[in-house]
Scaffold this active site. Structure first.
Site, PDB file in Angstrom:
ATOM      1  N   GLU A   1       0.870  -1.172   0.000  1.00 59.41           N
ATOM      2  CA  GLU A   1       0.000   0.000   0.000  1.00 59.41           C
ATOM      3  C   GLU A   1       0.913   1.229   0.000  1.00 59.41           C
ATOM      4  O   GLU A   1       1.807   1.331   0.841  1.00 59.41           O
ATOM      5  CB  GLU A   1      -0.877   0.002   1.245  1.00 59.41           C
ATOM      6  CG  GLU A   1      -1.824  -1.185   1.337  1.00 59.41           C
ATOM      7  CD  GLU A   1      -2.532  -1.225   2.677  1.00 59.41           C
ATOM      8  OE1 GLU A   1      -3.425  -0.391   2.898  1.00 59.41           O
ATOM      9  OE2 GLU A   1      -2.169  -2.086   3.510  1.00 59.41           O
TER      10      GLU A   1
ATOM     11  N   ARG B   1       5.820 -12.758   9.933  1.00 56.22           N
ATOM     12  CA  ARG B   1       6.410 -11.463   9.625  1.00 56.22           C
ATOM     13  C   ARG B   1       7.745 -11.337  10.355  1.00 56.22           C
ATOM     14  O   ARG B   1       8.030 -12.082  11.292  1.00 56.22           O
ATOM     15  CB  ARG B   1       5.474 -10.329  10.045  1.00 56.22           C
ATOM     16  CG  ARG B   1       5.171 -10.299  11.528  1.00 56.22           C
ATOM     17  CD  ARG B   1       4.293  -9.115  11.907  1.00 56.22           C
ATOM     18  NE  ARG B   1       5.041  -7.859  11.831  1.00 56.22           N
ATOM     19  CZ  ARG B   1       4.494  -6.669  12.081  1.00 56.22           C
ATOM     20  NH1 ARG B   1       3.218  -6.574  12.385  1.00 56.22           N
ATOM     21  NH2 ARG B   1       5.220  -5.576  12.009  1.00 56.22           N
TER      22      ARG B   1
ATOM     23  N   LYS C   1       4.097   0.618  10.111  1.00 61.49           N
ATOM     24  CA  LYS C   1       4.167   1.842   9.311  1.00 61.49           C
ATOM     25  C   LYS C   1       3.502   3.005  10.036  1.00 61.49           C
ATOM     26  O   LYS C   1       3.927   4.148   9.895  1.00 61.49           O
ATOM     27  CB  LYS C   1       3.524   1.620   7.940  1.00 61.49           C
ATOM     28  CG  LYS C   1       4.502   1.112   6.891  1.00 61.49           C
ATOM     29  CD  LYS C   1       4.016   1.344   5.477  1.00 61.49           C
ATOM     30  CE  LYS C   1       2.933   0.397   5.077  1.00 61.49           C
ATOM     31  NZ  LYS C   1       2.626   0.488   3.622  1.00 61.49           N
TER      32      LYS C   1
END
Length: 553
Positions: free
Chosen positions: A34, A259, A269
């Site tokens: 994104e 992750r 983020k």
């Protein structure tokens, strides 16, 4: 490029099985960021996995921007992400944007409405939240859930035409408000947002939600293996529902892996953006940031990051990786590449009183003793030099082998010098020391008359190049990312130290992103943001030594 995905990868084994049994004929992966921030080291792991997996089996990898939320997205992030992927050493086979599929996605939403699988809801976000239940209690149907197909089609069309305000209506999937999976309780598929989009401009005022657009993007592109991190595991039933109910010709499958978590940093983020917005750091590319741009500016190499990504592997369960492991791989990568040179970070002037005034001689030194092919360099030597302040002590403790009154040390690549006198200012601070040298002890001469226990580095004073050195510590004090209170309370106040010193004159030609090993100090990189034609700025990438050892196989 180096070795590909680790043979122990469970995802790699799935791909091999899918190819062998004919489930897929070609491996197609994608990296789908994104564009709402810069990529970090966790994304680097995903990039390496997707691209290297496809490469190994002669497949394809797309770079697709899942740009469905224009309020938080920007073309700056798009360009930064493209730069990061290229810098890591990868080339995408297709460059796509979810926004390029908006018409197709809209038509699929219309199909859901016609099938009675989606409806327009007038509830506010807060009202929907209350009716969705909890993790242990089922949700309750919206009063608008049973609108007719005709009414829903009309309202959705009017939503697209801009007849309603932001938040006034949404399109929801009609699945199961009693599902134990919270994500399946009539999730929102479209919301109204009168916001300019970086790619589609003002063509749309309704935008698909990520969980709707993402699987459709995969299906449109024919992705065979949709790889994502474990937090999306509970979203997989919705992913599959969207693919099936939207009657997509291609049916990609989602596979989750752990992750990357690193100690002493944050990998969110949202939190990284807060560090930028609150001016805790000087931008997304601050060398203390775990962003790829920050690591690049600090001096990490793509080779080191790719090796790190492979070595940590692809697991099914989350864990935290020691950041010292990443440091290990940059040392390994640079030890044969980086030229050796000398830098004095906290200078103390030394006058060699018996060395001829005005004389300068050139001394030979290896550029890299671990890589003889890099050859030799020459260093000027004269009556005046700089050494490190902590390489001299007037009243040293026992076993201190550097310079002190009456003691003799070797100057790296030069001579033995002996301290004879100490010059102080009015406050009693040592500002200069006077020494004598022994011309017979020249480095490389074969002198064996006596030995000294200490070797110190130095820079010739008259030709030394002034430089700024930026020394880093971890940005976050605590190893755990989530602590009580705000993570900003755990910022390390000593994460950056700036000192002024000198480097050898051959460093005048150093350019941004040039990397060096400074004797005893570590590996350094010429900073890209603060270096100018008149000012050299070095970021310390990593110190020379670490106690970290790779686990044995």
């Amino acid at each position: 490029m180096e070795n590909k995905v680790a043979s122990s990868s469970f995802i790699r084994n799935i791909v091999i099985e899918d190819l062998e049994n004919g489930k897929v004929s070609e491996v197609i992966t994608r990296f789908p960021p994104e564009p709402n921030g810069y990529l970090h080291i966790g994304h680097a792991k995903a990039i390496c996995l997707n691209f290297e997996l496809a490469d190994e089996f002669n497949g394809r990898t797309n770079l697709r921007f899942d740009d469905t939320n224009p309020a938080k997205e920007d073309i700056e992030f798009v360009e930064a992400i493209k730069e990061d992927v290229k810098w890591l050493g990868f080339e995408w086979d297709g460059l796509f944007f979810a926004s390029n599929y908006f018409e197709e996605m809209y038509n699929r939403a219309v199909l859901l409405i016609k099938k009675g699988k989606a409806y327009v809801d007038d509830l506010s976000a807060e009202e929907m939240r209350k009716l969705r239940g909890t993790l242990t209690e089922p949700g309750v149907d919206s009063p608008f859930r049973n609108r007719s197909v005709e009414e829903n089609l009309d309202l959705f069309d009017r939503m697209r035409k801009g007849e309603f305000k932001d938040g006034e209506k949404v399109l929801r999937a009609k699945i199961d408000m009693t599902s134990p999976n919270y994500n399946m309780r009539d999730p929102v598929l479209y919301r109204i947002s009168h916001t300019h989009h970086h790619n589609t401009g003002d063509a749309w005022c309704i935008y698909p939600m990520y969980d709707f657009a993402h699987p459709l993007g995969d299906a449109i592109e024919g992705v065979t293996h949709s790889l994502c991190s474990l937090e999306f595991e509970d979203h997989r039933p919705l992913y599959d529902w969207v693919i099936q109910e939207c009657e997509m010709e291609s049916e990609p499958h989602q596979y989750e892996f752990a992750r990357l978590n690193l100690n002493n940093t944050v990998m969110s983020k949202r939190k990284l953006k807060l560090l930028v917005d609150e001016n805790v750091v000087d931008g997304w590319d601050d060398p203390r940031m775990p962003t790829i741009a920050g690591l690049r500016r600090r001096g990490y190499t793509p080779e080191a990051i790719r090796t790190f990504a492979r070595e940590i592997g692809v697991a099914r369960s989350n864990s935290t990786v020691d950041s010292k492991m990443l440091e290990h791989f940059i040392r390994e990568d640079l030890k044969l590449k980086a030229p050796r040179t000398m830098a004095v970070l906290n200078p103390l002037k030394v006058v060699i009183t018996n060395y001829p005034e005005g004389q300068v001689e050139m001394l030979d030194a290896e550029i890299n003793p671990e890589n003889e092919e890099m050859g030799m360099r020459q260093i000027p030597f004269s009556r005046e030099i700089y050494i490190e302040q902590d390489d001299f002590m007037e009243n040293p403790p026992s076993k201190y082998f550097r310079l002190f009154p009456g003691n003799e040390v070797r100057l790296k690549h030069a001579y033995f010098i002996k301290c004879n006198d100490v010059i102080k200012d009015e406050a009693g601070n040592v500002v200069e020391i006077h020494c004598t040298y022994d011309p017979e002890t020249k480095s490389g001469s074969g002198f064996t008359g006596r030995k000294v226990k200490g070797t110190i580095h130095w820079v010739e004073a008259t030709q030394a190049v002034p430089a700024e050195f930026r020394l880093y510590e971890p940005l976050i004090l605590d190893e755990e990312e989530d602590q009580e209170g705000t993570f900003l309370d755990n910022i390390n106040p000593n994460s950056l130290e700036i000192v002024q010193g000198f480097v050898e004159p051959n460093m005048k030609e150093a350019k941004p992103q040039d990397k060096f090993q400074f004797f005893r100090h570590g590996y350094f990189n010429v900073d890209t943001k603060h270096t100018t034609a008149d000012k050299l700025v070095f970021n310390r990438i990593v110190s020379l030594k670490s106690s970290f050892e790779l686990p044995k196989a």
